[in-house]
Design a protein around this motif. Structure first.
Motif, PDB file in Angstrom:
ATOM      1  N   GLY A   1      -0.478  27.685  -1.073  1.00  0.00           N
ATOM      2  CA  GLY A   1      -0.849  27.028  -2.322  1.00  0.00           C
ATOM      3  C   GLY A   1      -0.032  27.441  -3.522  1.00  0.00           C
ATOM      4  N   PRO A   2      -0.662  28.046  -4.543  1.00  0.00           N
ATOM      5  CA  PRO A   2       0.052  28.397  -5.772  1.00  0.00           C
ATOM      6  C   PRO A   2       1.144  29.434  -5.547  1.00  0.00           C
ATOM      7  CG  PRO A   2      -2.144  29.372  -5.753  1.00  0.00           C
ATOM      8  CD  PRO A   2      -2.091  28.393  -4.626  1.00  0.00           C
ATOM      9  N   GLY A   3       1.020  30.225  -4.485  1.00  0.00           N
ATOM     10  CA  GLY A   3       2.106  31.155  -4.188  1.00  0.00           C
ATOM     11  C   GLY A   3       3.407  30.405  -3.977  1.00  0.00           C
TER      12      GLY A   3
ATOM     13  N   LEU B   1       9.745  32.846   2.898  1.00  0.00           N
ATOM     14  CA  LEU B   1       8.665  32.881   3.882  1.00  0.00           C
ATOM     15  C   LEU B   1       7.347  32.592   3.179  1.00  0.00           C
ATOM     16  CD1 LEU B   1       9.486  36.155   5.877  1.00  0.00           C
ATOM     17  CD2 LEU B   1      10.237  33.822   6.385  1.00  0.00           C
ATOM     18  N   SER B   2       6.659  31.560   3.624  1.00  0.00           N
ATOM     19  CA  SER B   2       5.373  31.240   3.011  1.00  0.00           C
ATOM     20  C   SER B   2       4.318  31.019   4.088  1.00  0.00           C
ATOM     21  CB  SER B   2       5.480  29.977   2.145  1.00  0.00           C
ATOM     22  OG  SER B   2       5.587  28.816   2.958  1.00  0.00           O
ATOM     23  N   ALA B   3       3.077  31.088   3.675  1.00  0.00           N
ATOM     24  CA  ALA B   3       1.963  30.783   4.562  1.00  0.00           C
ATOM     25  C   ALA B   3       1.466  29.371   4.285  1.00  0.00           C
ATOM     26  CB  ALA B   3       0.836  31.782   4.346  1.00  0.00           C
ATOM     27  N   CYS B   4       0.895  28.745   5.298  1.00  0.00           N
ATOM     28  CA  CYS B   4       0.264  27.448   5.084  1.00  0.00           C
ATOM     29  C   CYS B   4      -0.999  27.357   5.938  1.00  0.00           C
ATOM     30  CB  CYS B   4       1.214  26.294   5.380  1.00  0.00           C
ATOM     31  SG  CYS B   4       1.730  26.136   7.094  1.00  0.00           S
ATOM     32  N   THR B   5      -1.780  26.337   5.703  1.00  0.00           N
ATOM     33  CA  THR B   5      -3.075  26.186   6.355  1.00  0.00           C
ATOM     34  C   THR B   5      -2.910  25.910   7.848  1.00  0.00           C
ATOM     35  OG1 THR B   5      -3.939  25.309   4.285  1.00  0.00           O
ATOM     36  CG2 THR B   5      -5.257  24.933   6.266  1.00  0.00           C
ATOM     37  N   SER B   6      -3.710  26.569   8.660  1.00  0.00           N
ATOM     38  CA  SER B   6      -3.667  26.361  10.108  1.00  0.00           C
ATOM     39  C   SER B   6      -4.169  24.961  10.464  1.00  0.00           C
ATOM     40  CB  SER B   6      -4.522  27.415  10.809  1.00  0.00           C
ATOM     41  OG  SER B   6      -4.077  28.723  10.472  1.00  0.00           O
ATOM     42  N   ALA B   7      -3.682  24.439  11.591  1.00  0.00           N
ATOM     43  CA  ALA B   7      -3.961  23.055  11.966  1.00  0.00           C
ATOM     44  C   ALA B   7      -5.447  22.702  12.003  1.00  0.00           C
ATOM     45  CB  ALA B   7      -3.296  22.757  13.320  1.00  0.00           C
ATOM     46  N   PRO B   8      -6.332  23.519  12.581  1.00  0.00           N
ATOM     47  CA  PRO B   8      -7.748  23.121  12.655  1.00  0.00           C
ATOM     48  C   PRO B   8      -8.426  22.996  11.296  1.00  0.00           C
ATOM     49  CG  PRO B   8      -7.261  24.870  14.236  1.00  0.00           C
ATOM     50  CD  PRO B   8      -6.086  24.767  13.331  1.00  0.00           C
TER      51      PRO B   8
ATOM     52  N   ALA C   1      -9.685  23.758   2.828  1.00  0.00           N
ATOM     53  CA  ALA C   1      -9.559  25.197   3.019  1.00  0.00           C
ATOM     54  C   ALA C   1      -9.164  25.855   1.697  1.00  0.00           C
ATOM     55  CB  ALA C   1      -8.501  25.485   4.080  1.00  0.00           C
ATOM     56  N   ILE C   2      -9.406  27.150   1.583  1.00  0.00           N
ATOM     57  CA  ILE C   2      -8.988  27.876   0.378  1.00  0.00           C
ATOM     58  C   ILE C   2      -7.467  27.773   0.249  1.00  0.00           C
ATOM     59  CG2 ILE C   2      -8.801  30.161  -0.679  1.00  0.00           C
ATOM     60  CD1 ILE C   2     -11.460  30.864   0.619  1.00  0.00           C
ATOM     61  N   GLN C   3      -7.021  27.358  -0.919  1.00  0.00           N
ATOM     62  CA  GLN C   3      -5.590  27.175  -1.189  1.00  0.00           C
ATOM     63  C   GLN C   3      -4.928  26.322  -0.097  1.00  0.00           C
ATOM     64  OE1 GLN C   3      -4.155  31.257  -1.647  1.00  0.00           O
ATOM     65  NE2 GLN C   3      -4.720  31.286  -3.810  1.00  0.00           N
TER      66      GLN C   3
ATOM     67  N   TYR D   1      -2.057  16.876   2.581  1.00  0.00           N
ATOM     68  CA  TYR D   1      -3.136  16.380   1.739  1.00  0.00           C
ATOM     69  C   TYR D   1      -3.031  16.912   0.314  1.00  0.00           C
ATOM     70  CZ  TYR D   1      -5.498  14.974   6.085  1.00  0.00           C
ATOM     71  OH  TYR D   1      -5.810  14.395   7.276  1.00  0.00           O
ATOM     72  N   THR D   2      -2.420  18.073   0.161  1.00  0.00           N
ATOM     73  CA  THR D   2      -2.440  18.741  -1.144  1.00  0.00           C
ATOM     74  C   THR D   2      -1.071  18.905  -1.788  1.00  0.00           C
ATOM     75  OG1 THR D   2      -2.288  20.909  -0.067  1.00  0.00           O
ATOM     76  CG2 THR D   2      -4.498  20.057  -0.523  1.00  0.00           C
ATOM     77  N   LEU D   3      -0.012  18.903  -0.998  1.00  0.00           N
ATOM     78  CA  LEU D   3       1.335  19.081  -1.531  1.00  0.00           C
ATOM     79  C   LEU D   3       2.274  18.066  -0.903  1.00  0.00           C
ATOM     80  CD1 LEU D   3       1.867  22.974  -1.514  1.00  0.00           C
ATOM     81  CD2 LEU D   3       1.667  21.507  -3.522  1.00  0.00           C
TER      82      LEU D   3
END
Length: 616
Positions: free
Chosen positions: A124-126, A147-154, A160-162, A167-169
């Motif tokens: 997200g904002p990171g 290197l960034s994190a993103c929301t897991s598929a399920p 989800a938080i951040q 859907y969001t970016l």
């Protein structure tokens, strides 16, 4: 006219099957100043499978093999596993206060060492916070892996938080290759890692910049790696011009007098450019980012072009009228040329760059011989064939520093401050000096003088405020030595990493031009004859702020106290802020910028005299 050259295949046109079928030689060796790990040194952790190796650990091991020494970022829950792997690696992991500052620091750490660097953020904002710094990395030609994190598929589409999904970016440009990233992908499974490893290695092996983005879903970070990762044949491949190309250049350059226009892309060819200039008697000018590549105290140096540049360049072009200009490693964009028609030589440009899309773009109507080549290799080949030239031009116009009148006990004049910085920091130390966007840029570029490459850094591509304010920490960490940022009060308020410098006891010095305003905007609006805009900000005590974060500092209100303040900062060997109350009425050398705006349609009504490289 298209020239013959050898070059590496563009990254975006290569598929994984083509990697396998063509047996590409891949090299992370960026230049000869840093010895990368050789094939026999590749660790078993990367070359062989390990049932207990997670994706996060495998990615970090890959980065170590690719020569990454430093990682800068801000952590978060979505990338906890990745952060843990980074923190237990051989890399130095620096935890910053803001992702934008971490990205700028990574850019400057790369240029301080010529090693690739890493930026890490959570979801997200990171990610969005880091984008401006990564945009600067691409524009500056740095080698940075994000290197960034993103929301897991399920969890996608379930708020989800951040949540970081389509859907969001917007996925285009952030998670895909394009204008921002040379290479970008989302790691959905461990089986992708061999291909990713090869693509990163290929990108880092190419001359010029390379900015990549690996987005790793939280759940994937902990999944196990079951397949072997490839061993890479690490050999350097640089674009070499053909003999026919070199012969054509020699023929043109021996027709009459010529000048050399040096850009930041020529920073690895300083020795060769000096030899070429002295062999041929050519005048030499440089872009703002290229200060020091050719010694500024050399009698053949005629000045800096573009923003904060010198009027002596225009004097040379008008009085000496070169037949050709040999352009080495600069895009000739607005900050470097203002696209001034007075910079066009009589017979045109010979434009050499590692990027085939650069030559001829800034001056599309001018005859240009485009050459795609590594600058160092090109100049070496040219030197081998170029005869010595006897020239009648034994005296060129050189940049002059105006005599400074005696001071008063009121506010500090910026030109006096620059004179003290030159004497104590430039000539008295080996510090890297960087200047922030705004009047800090123009004063520093116009008045400071460097006689070696790598000592001066400015950003002309993105030109983001906060770049030098935070980048200075990355440069000091990476080079393990003194780095100095000359910044405005507006930039210092916008984004700084004093707290980070305190945590790691980094020898970074901030010199703040404190005039309680965004003075480039304030002066620019006045010179353009535009009234009513508010560019003032409350006066800030930056020493109090610095001490509140654990750093030291001193406020300077008189010119007589500058020397002692600078010497105290050097002696401190830690983060130090010099808060200088400067005279805001002194006109900065930014005439070219104001006339450039006027040329784009901004009506200019004030013709007050300014000393700088002008738009004619």
């Amino acid at each position: 006219m298209t020239e013959n050259y050898t070059h590496a295949t563009p990254l975006d046109n290569i598929t994984y099957k083509e990697f396998e079928s063509n047996n590409f030689e891949i090299s992370p060796q960026i230049d000869s100043t840093y010895d990368y790990i050789q094939p026999e040194e590749v660790s078993n952790d990367v070359a062989q499978s390990d049932a207990s190796l997670t994706v996060a650990a495998a990615v970090v091991a890959m980065l170590e093999e690719l020569g990454v020494g430093c990682a800068f970022g801000v952590a978060g829950g979505a990338m906890a596993t990745l952060w843990g792997s980074l923190s237990n690696s051989l890399m130095q992991v620096l935890n910053f206060r803001h992702e934008g500052g971490a990205a700028f620091a990574a850019v400057e750490a790369h240029f301080a060492t010529n090693r690739p660097t890493v930026v890490f953020t959570t979801a997200g904002p990171g990610i969005t916070n880091a984008l401006t710094g990564l945009f600067a990395a691409r524009g500056e030609g740095a080698k940075v892996i994000f290197l960034s994190a993103c929301t897991s598929a399920p969890q996608r589409g379930k708020w989800a938080i951040q949540e970081t999904t389509a859907y969001t970016l917007p996925s285009e440009g952030i998670f895909t290759s394009g204008a921002l990233f040379n290479y970008a992908t989302t790691v959905e499974c461990a089986a992708q890692l061999p291909q990713i490893f090869r693509r990163l290695a290929l990108g880092l092996s190419q001359p010029g910049g390379f900015v990549a983005h690996l987005s790793i879903p939280t759940a994937v970070q902990t999944s196990l790696v079951e397949q072997e990762l490839p061993r890479l044949d690490l050999q350097c491949d640089r674009s070499i011009p053909s003999l026919n190309t070199i012969s054509k250049c020699v023929s043109k350059l021996t027709e009459g007098k010529f000048a050399i226009w040096v850009g930041f892309g020529a920073r690895n060819a300083a020795k060769e450019i000096l030899a070429l200039a002295e062999k041929t008697g050519a005048a030499v000018m440089c872009s703002p980012r290229a200060k020091g590549i050719f010694p500024e105290n050399h009698p053949q140096f005629i000045g800096v072009t573009g923003l904060g540049g010198h009027s002596s360049v225009m004097t040379y072009m008008q009085e000496h009228k070169p037949l050709y200009v040999l352009v080495l490693g600069t895009r000739l964009g607005e900050p470097t040329s203002f696209w001034s028609q007075a910079m066009i030589p009589r017979s045109g440009f010979i434009h050499v760059d590692i990027d085939s899309q650069v030559p001829g773009v800034a001056y599309p109507h001018v005859e240009t011989l485009p050459i795609q080549a590594d600058i160092e290799v090109f100049v070496q080949e040219l030197l081998a064939q170029m005869p010595a030239i006897e020239t009648t031009d034994s005296c060129f116009p050189n940049p002059e520093i105006e005599t400074i009148a005696p001071g008063t006990d009121n506010l500090v004049r910026p030109e006096v401050l620059m004179s003290e910085i030159q004497k104590i920091l430039v000539e008295g130390t080996d510090a890297v000096v960087m200047a922030e966007s705004g009047n800090s840029f123009t004063w520093s570029t116009n008045l400071l003088r460097f006689d070696q490459t790598g000592r001066y850094r400015v950003s002309t591509g993105v030109g983001a405020m906060g770049h030098a304010v935070t980048g200075v920490v990355g440069a000091a960490i990476a080079r393990q030595g003194l780095a100095v940022a000359i910044v405005g009060d507006g930039a210092m308020l916008m984004n700084n990493e004093i707290s980070t410098a305190v945590k790691y006891q980094v020898p970074a010095i901030w010199i703040v031009l404190n005039d309680a305003r965004y003075n480039m905007c304030f002066q620019g609006m006045k010179l353009l004859g535009l009234t009513g805009a508010d560019a003032l900000i409350p006066e800030t005590d930056f020493v109090t702020i610095a001490r509140g974060m654990g750093a030291d500092g001193v406020r300077v209100t008189r010119e007589a106290d500058l020397t002692a303040a600078l010497e105290k900062a050097i002696a401190g060997n830690g983060p130090f802020v010099i808060d200088v109350l400067i005279d805001p009425s002194r006109p900065a050398p930014s005439k070219g910028r104001n006339q450039g705006l006027a040329a784009q349609g901004v009506k200019a009504t004030n013709t007050a005299k300014q000393v700088s490289f002008p738009l004619v």
